[in-house]
Each structure stands twice: as C-alpha cells, then as structure tokens.
Motif scaffolding. Sequence first.
Motif, PDB file in Angstrom:
ATOM      1  N   ALA A 198      47.093 -70.221 -46.666  1.00 27.91           N
ATOM      2  CA  ALA A 198      45.766 -70.828 -46.702  1.00 27.91           C
ATOM      3  C   ALA A 198      44.953 -70.521 -45.446  1.00 27.91           C
ATOM      4  O   ALA A 198      43.727 -70.440 -45.497  1.00 27.91           O
ATOM      5  CB  ALA A 198      45.885 -72.343 -46.894  1.00 27.91           C
ATOM      6  N   THR A 199      45.650 -70.344 -44.300  1.00 30.64           N
ATOM      7  CA  THR A 199      44.917 -70.088 -43.057  1.00 30.64           C
ATOM      8  C   THR A 199      44.267 -68.714 -43.044  1.00 30.64           C
ATOM      9  O   THR A 199      43.279 -68.495 -42.350  1.00 30.64           O
ATOM     10  CB  THR A 199      45.846 -70.183 -41.831  1.00 30.64           C
ATOM     11  OG1 THR A 199      46.845 -69.159 -41.915  1.00 30.64           O
ATOM     12  CG2 THR A 199      46.530 -71.548 -41.770  1.00 30.64           C
ATOM     13  N   ASP A 200      44.823 -67.781 -43.795  1.00 28.92           N
ATOM     14  CA  ASP A 200      44.307 -66.411 -43.851  1.00 28.92           C
ATOM     15  C   ASP A 200      44.344 -65.739 -42.483  1.00 28.92           C
ATOM     16  O   ASP A 200      43.624 -64.776 -42.233  1.00 28.92           O
ATOM     17  CB  ASP A 200      42.881 -66.387 -44.408  1.00 28.92           C
ATOM     18  CG  ASP A 200      42.625 -65.151 -45.261  1.00 28.92           C
ATOM     19  OD1 ASP A 200      43.598 -64.634 -45.854  1.00 28.92           O
ATOM     20  OD2 ASP A 200      41.473 -64.702 -45.335  1.00 28.92           O
ATOM     21  N   GLN A 201      45.192 -66.266 -41.587  1.00 26.82           N
ATOM     22  CA  GLN A 201      45.310 -65.680 -40.246  1.00 26.82           C
ATOM     23  C   GLN A 201      46.156 -64.417 -40.267  1.00 26.82           C
ATOM     24  O   GLN A 201      45.963 -63.516 -39.458  1.00 26.82           O
ATOM     25  CB  GLN A 201      45.936 -66.710 -39.298  1.00 26.82           C
ATOM     26  CG  GLN A 201      46.052 -66.230 -37.857  1.00 26.82           C
ATOM     27  CD  GLN A 201      46.581 -67.312 -36.931  1.00 26.82           C
ATOM     28  OE1 GLN A 201      46.715 -68.476 -37.326  1.00 26.82           O
ATOM     29  NE2 GLN A 201      46.897 -66.947 -35.697  1.00 26.82           N
ATOM     30  N   GLU A 225      56.253 -73.214 -35.390  1.00 32.21           N
ATOM     31  CA  GLU A 225      54.959 -72.554 -35.193  1.00 32.21           C
ATOM     32  C   GLU A 225      55.173 -71.066 -34.942  1.00 32.21           C
ATOM     33  O   GLU A 225      56.116 -70.686 -34.247  1.00 32.21           O
ATOM     34  CB  GLU A 225      54.220 -73.182 -34.012  1.00 32.21           C
ATOM     35  CG  GLU A 225      53.820 -74.632 -34.235  1.00 32.21           C
ATOM     36  CD  GLU A 225      52.873 -74.800 -35.415  1.00 32.21           C
ATOM     37  OE1 GLU A 225      52.017 -73.901 -35.618  1.00 32.21           O
ATOM     38  OE2 GLU A 225      52.974 -75.812 -36.120  1.00 32.21           O
ATOM     39  N   GLN A 227      50.732 -73.287 -46.462  1.00 35.14           N
ATOM     40  CA  GLN A 227      49.911 -73.457 -45.254  1.00 35.14           C
ATOM     41  C   GLN A 227      49.605 -72.112 -44.606  1.00 35.14           C
ATOM     42  O   GLN A 227      48.458 -71.842 -44.206  1.00 35.14           O
ATOM     43  CB  GLN A 227      50.637 -74.357 -44.260  1.00 35.14           C
ATOM     44  CG  GLN A 227      50.757 -75.815 -44.673  1.00 35.14           C
ATOM     45  CD  GLN A 227      51.643 -76.605 -43.735  1.00 35.14           C
ATOM     46  OE1 GLN A 227      52.010 -76.137 -42.651  1.00 35.14           O
ATOM     47  NE2 GLN A 227      52.019 -77.812 -44.130  1.00 35.14           N
ATOM     48  N   LEU A 228      50.620 -71.265 -44.473  1.00 36.86           N
ATOM     49  CA  LEU A 228      50.425 -69.960 -43.849  1.00 36.86           C
ATOM     50  C   LEU A 228      49.428 -69.115 -44.635  1.00 36.86           C
ATOM     51  O   LEU A 228      48.554 -68.454 -44.061  1.00 36.86           O
ATOM     52  CB  LEU A 228      51.763 -69.220 -43.741  1.00 36.86           C
ATOM     53  CG  LEU A 228      52.798 -69.795 -42.761  1.00 36.86           C
ATOM     54  CD1 LEU A 228      54.123 -69.068 -42.924  1.00 36.86           C
ATOM     55  CD2 LEU A 228      52.302 -69.692 -41.325  1.00 36.86           C
TER      56      LEU A 228
END
Length: 395
Positions: free
Chosen positions: A141-144, A71, A138-139
């Motif tokens: 797709a989160t758009d964080q 994480e 995943q990283l």
Amino acid sequence: MSAPAMDLRSLIEDRSTRIVVCCGAGGVGKTTTSAALALAAAEAGRTVVVLTIDPARRLAQSLGLVELDNEPRRVETPGVDGQLHAMMLDMKRTFDDVVSAHSSPDRAQQIFENPFYQALSSSFAGTQEYMAMEKLGQLRATDQWDLIIVDTPPSRSALDFLDAPNRMGRFLDGTMIRLLTAPARAGGRMGMRVVGAGFTVFSRIISKILGGQLLRDISSFVSALDTMFGGFRERATATYEMLRMPGTSFVVVATPEPDALREASYFVDRLSAEGMPLAGLVLNRTHPPATTALSATRAEAAAEEVLEAGGKGAKLAAGALRVHAERMTQATREQRLADRFSSAHPEVAVRTVPAAAGDVHDLDGLRVMGAELTGPDDDTPTGTPRTRILPARRS
C-alpha cells in the motif's frame, strides 16, 4: 523429459512484477534464493524490499546485517543502481501497529493491556500467517518499493497465510465470538435484557471449562476489538486477491531430494488450486559434473586401466576419474528425481542451481547465486541448459 525454462531475469526486471513469493520445504535454500533474487533486482535498478517470515536469522546473515526487525533496513550495496531493503516479520509488533492504526489511543491501550490479547498476539495459532498478510498489504500500500520479495516459513505452513481470510472469517463467525459480542452489538441495557439469559447460561458453562478470569479477558478483548474485526477480514481478503492478480509470482524452491520434491509437488498443486500465478521451480543445490562426455561406467573402467598401467601420477589420475564417476552417479540420480517431478507437472518451468562450495553469507556469495538464477539458459560450462542437471538423452 525437458521442462520449460524459467526466465527469472525477465521476471525481476519486469516493472509490472510487484511481488515475488518464495516458498518450499525447510533447508532447501529458500531464504538465500530470496535474498539473491532481491540483490539481482536491485542491481537491475529496482527498489526492493525482501520480507522474511522465517524466524531464523539466515536472511540477516546472508545480507551481512547484524539483525533484522519489523521495519525495512537499507542494505549497503555500493555501485548498485537500485536499492535493497530487508526486514523480518515481528508478529506482535505488527498486530500492535494494526490496533494503533485502527482505534483510539485509549481503546488501543485497553487492548494492549488485555491478557488474552497479549497471548493472542504472541503465540496464538494462525496469528503469524494473518500478520504476514497484514504486513504484505502494508508494504504494497505504501508504494515505496516497486518489488517485494517474500521469504515464507519452512514446511507446509509456508502457504498457511493464504488461509488467513477464511480463518479470520471462521473466527469472527464462530459461536463463541458471536455470543461474547452479542451484548455489545445489541446495545445498552436493552440489549443486555435481550441476550442476558442466554449469555448467562453460556458464561456459566464456559467459565467451568476455561475459568472465569480467562472468559472475562476474552469477553473484554472481543468487545474492545469488535469494531476492528470487519477491517481485519477486508484487508486480509484484499491482500489474498492481490496475490492472485497479474504482477505477483510464486517461486517454489526445492533440492533434488525425494522429500523436498514431494513438498514442491504439494506447493504446486496448492497454488494451482488457489489460482495463484506460479513462475516455476528452482531446483537448488544440484551437482552437475564438470563434463558430461564421460559416463560413470566408463570413468570407473578408465580408473582401473590407469592403475593397472601404473606409472607416475597413476593413483592421482585414477582418483580423479573415480570422483568424476561419483559425481556422474549423483547427477544421474538427481536428474531422475527432477524428471519424475516434470513428468507429474509438465507445465512447470524449472531452473537448476548448482550447490555452492560453502555457505552463502555475504553479498558476493549472493551475487554468484543470483547469476546462477538469472543467467542465460544455455550459458553453462557443459552447455547443458539450466533446466537440467544432465543433457537430455537422445531418443
């Protein structure tokens, strides 16, 4: 010949740049390069996460962290406008997360308890590369995070994750998988009648080779995971296509050594064949001299003259001249290797980075390296452009 200049500052400050992948042979400073670029991007106001697929602990040490896990962890960077996060790929945990996200709790537990899955998710060849694609997807797709920097494993396996979609396809379309999943896909008792005879013969043969228990474990695992296979392949393919799109850049890292530059040539050729966007080559740990006005030959001759003349400080002056001669000789050798690479790849932009005095193990060291990576091309003590170690010879 002079290679084109690589403008890494513009690359990481450009908001349209969303992914930077650093690749190269082992021991060339790739992890430190990734961390330095990530810190420079955070200082430019971006929200960055740097992901290492390398199981070594160098990234955590460079960022002053005790450890990294699957994480993203916030790195404290006082006075920085952006944010910096770091993480290290945990292959099994990523696989577990995928299973949990795409199956019911009962089915997930069935998969987790399967002995074949436990081996596959921990050490099966190719699993790390596929899970790297999963985690990157995943990283993104989160758009964080508006910038993801990937530090790939050492050696040529650094680009094996590009093969993940094809490997998954070959795995799913393989004869064994199709036979193992045939009863479930045919459906019910009628399906078992249709495939029963052929499957029984197949089972007997494979049982003798693998052992009955392993075959049952594999069959149970494949049946439990069957409904997820299509999603695996689709996500890997989508991430692969994302790496080819504008907004992604690959940075190849090497040192001025024959083996490292041969590996760099391999990476450049492979990326070109895959249609991946290449930003250029970082030639790390170079040894530029303090001045280029005095050649190695003249410095050696001057050292002899100083010693012959004698006097106070003669030995010290001669020693300094000889150190300069050695540095010029080393720089000349490194420049010759760099020129050989550029002759073979004239279109590849280059950025040279001088060797640090010691290991980079904190944010201050990363800032120094970041300045070398992103500083103006001609802003060097000798005025030599950062595309080179020594000035180009006049023709």
